[in-house]
Design a protein around this motif. Structure first.
Motif, PDB file in Angstrom:
ATOM      1  N   PRO A   1       6.248   5.690 -10.732  1.00 31.45           N
ATOM      2  CA  PRO A   1       7.216   4.616 -10.454  1.00 31.45           C
ATOM      3  C   PRO A   1       7.280   4.203  -8.992  1.00 31.45           C
ATOM      4  O   PRO A   1       7.764   3.110  -8.681  1.00 31.45           O
ATOM      5  CB  PRO A   1       8.552   5.217 -10.920  1.00 31.45           C
ATOM      6  N   ALA A   2       6.799   5.039  -8.072  1.00 32.81           N
ATOM      7  CA  ALA A   2       6.877   4.704  -6.648  1.00 32.81           C
ATOM      8  C   ALA A   2       5.801   3.708  -6.232  1.00 32.81           C
ATOM      9  O   ALA A   2       5.907   3.097  -5.160  1.00 32.81           O
ATOM     10  CB  ALA A   2       6.754   5.975  -5.799  1.00 32.81           C
ATOM     11  N   ARG A   3       4.790   3.515  -7.036  1.00 34.06           N
ATOM     12  CA  ARG A   3       3.715   2.607  -6.647  1.00 34.06           C
ATOM     13  C   ARG A   3       4.157   1.146  -6.749  1.00 34.06           C
ATOM     14  O   ARG A   3       4.968   0.791  -7.609  1.00 34.06           O
ATOM     15  CB  ARG A   3       2.489   2.828  -7.534  1.00 34.06           C
ATOM     16  N   ARG A   4       3.610   0.321  -5.875  1.00 34.47           N
ATOM     17  CA  ARG A   4       3.936  -1.112  -5.853  1.00 34.47           C
ATOM     18  C   ARG A   4       2.690  -1.874  -6.290  1.00 34.47           C
ATOM     19  O   ARG A   4       1.780  -2.130  -5.501  1.00 34.47           O
ATOM     20  CB  ARG A   4       4.383  -1.514  -4.447  1.00 34.47           C
ATOM     21  N   VAL A   5       2.669  -2.211  -7.560  1.00 35.66           N
ATOM     22  CA  VAL A   5       1.515  -2.891  -8.144  1.00 35.66           C
ATOM     23  C   VAL A   5       1.982  -4.177  -8.807  1.00 35.66           C
ATOM     24  O   VAL A   5       2.952  -4.177  -9.582  1.00 35.66           O
ATOM     25  CB  VAL A   5       0.795  -1.995  -9.179  1.00 35.66           C
ATOM     26  N   GLU A   6       1.320  -5.265  -8.492  1.00 35.85           N
ATOM     27  CA  GLU A   6       1.608  -6.549  -9.126  1.00 35.85           C
ATOM     28  C   GLU A   6       0.625  -6.756 -10.281  1.00 35.85           C
ATOM     29  O   GLU A   6      -0.588  -6.754 -10.097  1.00 35.85           O
ATOM     30  CB  GLU A   6       1.457  -7.688  -8.116  1.00 35.85           C
ATOM     31  N   TRP A   7       1.175  -6.907 -11.455  1.00 35.81           N
ATOM     32  CA  TRP A   7       0.351  -7.131 -12.644  1.00 35.81           C
ATOM     33  C   TRP A   7       0.287  -8.624 -12.954  1.00 35.81           C
ATOM     34  O   TRP A   7       1.302  -9.303 -12.967  1.00 35.81           O
ATOM     35  CB  TRP A   7       0.929  -6.394 -13.853  1.00 35.81           C
TER      36      TRP A   7
ATOM     37  N   GLY B   1      -5.159   3.237  -6.113  1.00 38.97           N
ATOM     38  CA  GLY B   1      -4.076   4.171  -5.802  1.00 38.97           C
ATOM     39  C   GLY B   1      -3.811   4.361  -4.325  1.00 38.97           C
ATOM     40  O   GLY B   1      -2.702   4.724  -3.935  1.00 38.97           O
ATOM     41  N   LYS B   2      -4.817   4.133  -3.462  1.00 35.24           N
ATOM     42  CA  LYS B   2      -4.630   4.360  -2.035  1.00 35.24           C
ATOM     43  C   LYS B   2      -4.111   3.123  -1.304  1.00 35.24           C
ATOM     44  O   LYS B   2      -3.898   3.166  -0.099  1.00 35.24           O
ATOM     45  CB  LYS B   2      -5.953   4.811  -1.410  1.00 35.24           C
ATOM     46  N   ARG B   3      -3.950   2.032  -2.010  1.00 42.51           N
ATOM     47  CA  ARG B   3      -3.438   0.823  -1.373  1.00 42.51           C
ATOM     48  C   ARG B   3      -1.909   0.796  -1.413  1.00 42.51           C
ATOM     49  O   ARG B   3      -1.306   1.166  -2.414  1.00 42.51           O
ATOM     50  CB  ARG B   3      -3.985  -0.419  -2.072  1.00 42.51           C
ATOM     51  N   GLU B   4      -1.328   0.319  -0.323  1.00 42.00           N
ATOM     52  CA  GLU B   4       0.131   0.235  -0.277  1.00 42.00           C
ATOM     53  C   GLU B   4       0.647  -0.779  -1.295  1.00 42.00           C
ATOM     54  O   GLU B   4       1.647  -0.539  -1.967  1.00 42.00           O
ATOM     55  CB  GLU B   4       0.585  -0.159   1.133  1.00 42.00           C
ATOM     56  N   ARG B   5      -0.037  -1.901  -1.387  1.00 36.47           N
ATOM     57  CA  ARG B   5       0.284  -2.919  -2.390  1.00 36.47           C
ATOM     58  C   ARG B   5      -1.010  -3.280  -3.105  1.00 36.47           C
ATOM     59  O   ARG B   5      -2.042  -3.489  -2.470  1.00 36.47           O
ATOM     60  CB  ARG B   5       0.888  -4.170  -1.745  1.00 36.47           C
ATOM     61  N   ALA B   6      -0.967  -3.350  -4.414  1.00 37.58           N
ATOM     62  CA  ALA B   6      -2.173  -3.640  -5.194  1.00 37.58           C
ATOM     63  C   ALA B   6      -1.871  -4.731  -6.208  1.00 37.58           C
ATOM     64  O   ALA B   6      -0.714  -4.970  -6.579  1.00 37.58           O
ATOM     65  CB  ALA B   6      -2.666  -2.381  -5.900  1.00 37.58           C
ATOM     66  N   LYS B   7      -2.920  -5.390  -6.631  1.00 35.20           N
ATOM     67  CA  LYS B   7      -2.799  -6.425  -7.658  1.00 35.20           C
ATOM     68  C   LYS B   7      -3.862  -6.159  -8.726  1.00 35.20           C
ATOM     69  O   LYS B   7      -5.038  -6.014  -8.415  1.00 35.20           O
ATOM     70  CB  LYS B   7      -2.993  -7.818  -7.061  1.00 35.20           C
ATOM     71  N   ILE B   8      -3.434  -6.082  -9.960  1.00 38.64           N
ATOM     72  CA  ILE B   8      -4.350  -5.866 -11.083  1.00 38.64           C
ATOM     73  C   ILE B   8      -4.216  -7.048 -12.022  1.00 38.64           C
ATOM     74  O   ILE B   8      -3.117  -7.355 -12.500  1.00 38.64           O
ATOM     75  CB  ILE B   8      -4.035  -4.544 -11.820  1.00 38.64           C
ATOM     76  N   GLU B   9      -5.333  -7.697 -12.285  1.00 44.88           N
ATOM     77  CA  GLU B   9      -5.316  -8.915 -13.096  1.00 44.88           C
ATOM     78  C   GLU B   9      -6.089  -8.698 -14.396  1.00 44.88           C
ATOM     79  O   GLU B   9      -7.182  -8.128 -14.399  1.00 44.88           O
ATOM     80  CB  GLU B   9      -5.939 -10.080 -12.336  1.00 44.88           C
ATOM     81  N   PHE B  10      -5.502  -9.148 -15.496  1.00 41.76           N
ATOM     82  CA  PHE B  10      -6.154  -9.105 -16.802  1.00 41.76           C
ATOM     83  C   PHE B  10      -6.151 -10.528 -17.352  1.00 41.76           C
ATOM     84  O   PHE B  10      -5.111 -11.065 -17.718  1.00 41.76           O
ATOM     85  CB  PHE B  10      -5.407  -8.168 -17.754  1.00 41.76           C
ATOM     86  N   SER B  11      -7.336 -11.147 -17.377  1.00 37.09           N
ATOM     87  CA  SER B  11      -7.415 -12.544 -17.792  1.00 37.09           C
ATOM     88  C   SER B  11      -8.817 -12.837 -18.292  1.00 37.09           C
ATOM     89  O   SER B  11      -9.629 -11.923 -18.470  1.00 37.09           O
ATOM     90  CB  SER B  11      -7.060 -13.471 -16.621  1.00 37.09           C
TER      91      SER B  11
END
Length: 225
Positions: free
Chosen positions: A160-166, A197-207
């Motif tokens: 839950p602590a991770r900051r990931v934009e889906w 996992g090592k990035r402070e902010r990440a973006k994962i895209e599914f399209s």
């Protein structure tokens, strides 16, 4: 022949009336087909050897599949008992000590229960995968977007602590086996989650991406097919 080798001849005989004779005559034409027969025999031997190899490989594949299925059953049996224990003790904590737990603690226990249940489903999927070569695939409409959102929510609960934009595109569907497609998505999205996992902010895209091959250009001026 003169060298003592056996030759194979194909002879065609045709009766005809020869002038100046009292009865019919016989005309015979022979063609040497020795090489053709030898080639046919060679092809037959090659086919027989190929069929034997196919049978041997098929037997080896069936044995490997049976071994895989036996391993999957053994592993699933060994894993289910501790998973049931984790789920059961977590539920007991929630029921017996709910008043002593803060909201975050209850949330953690709910996450533990959710993950153990997901692991149980993965075990079922593993068993299904071990039987896939001997069972018919279930072809049906699958909502890939909904599956991706569910998987993303589970990954977020795990950290839950991770900051990931889906960025999950809506209404992506496919025709296929729902369990196998879900396994594929869990692997793909799980890898994306792990490698960011090592990035402070990440973006994962599914399209989806649509490619128009008519717009592709190559230095040689030719398409590669």
């Amino acid at each position: 022949d003169a060298a003592g080798h056996t030759r194979i001849l194909q002879t065609i005989k045709i009766p005809f009336a020869a002038p100046g004779t009292s009865g019919p005559a016989l005309l015979g034409v022979s063609v040497d087909i020795t090489e053709r027969k030898r080639a046919e025999e060679k092809i037959q031997k090659l086919n027989a050897a190929l069929e034997l190899r196919v049978r041997e490989r098929t037997a080896e594949l069936e044995a490997a599949n049976k071994e895989l299925e036996s391993f999957a059953y053994s592993v699933s049996h060994d894993l289910r008992a501790p998973l049931r224990g984790i789920d059961g003790w977590s539920q007991a904590l929630l029921e017996d000590y709910a008043g002593q737990l803060e909201e975050r603690g209850r949330g953690y226990l709910e996450t533990v229960r959710s993950e153990t249940q997901r692991m149980s489903q993965l075990i079922d999927d593993l068993l299904e995968l071990s039987r896939v070569t001997r069972a018919d695939l279930r072809r049906e409409p699958v909502d890939l977007s909904a599956a991706a959102r569910t998987i993303a929510a589970g990954l977020e609960r795990s950290q839950p602590a991770r900051r990931v934009e889906w960025m999950i595109a809506p209404e992506l569907t496919a025709q296929g086996d729902v369990r196998l497609l879900r396994l594929a998505l869990e692997n793909l999205l799980g890898n994306a989650w792990k490698f960011t996992g090592k990035r402070e902010r990440a973006k994962i895209e599914f399209s989806t991406v649509t490619a128009d091959v008519t717009r592709l250009t190559y230095r040689q001026g030719k398409l590669p097919y």
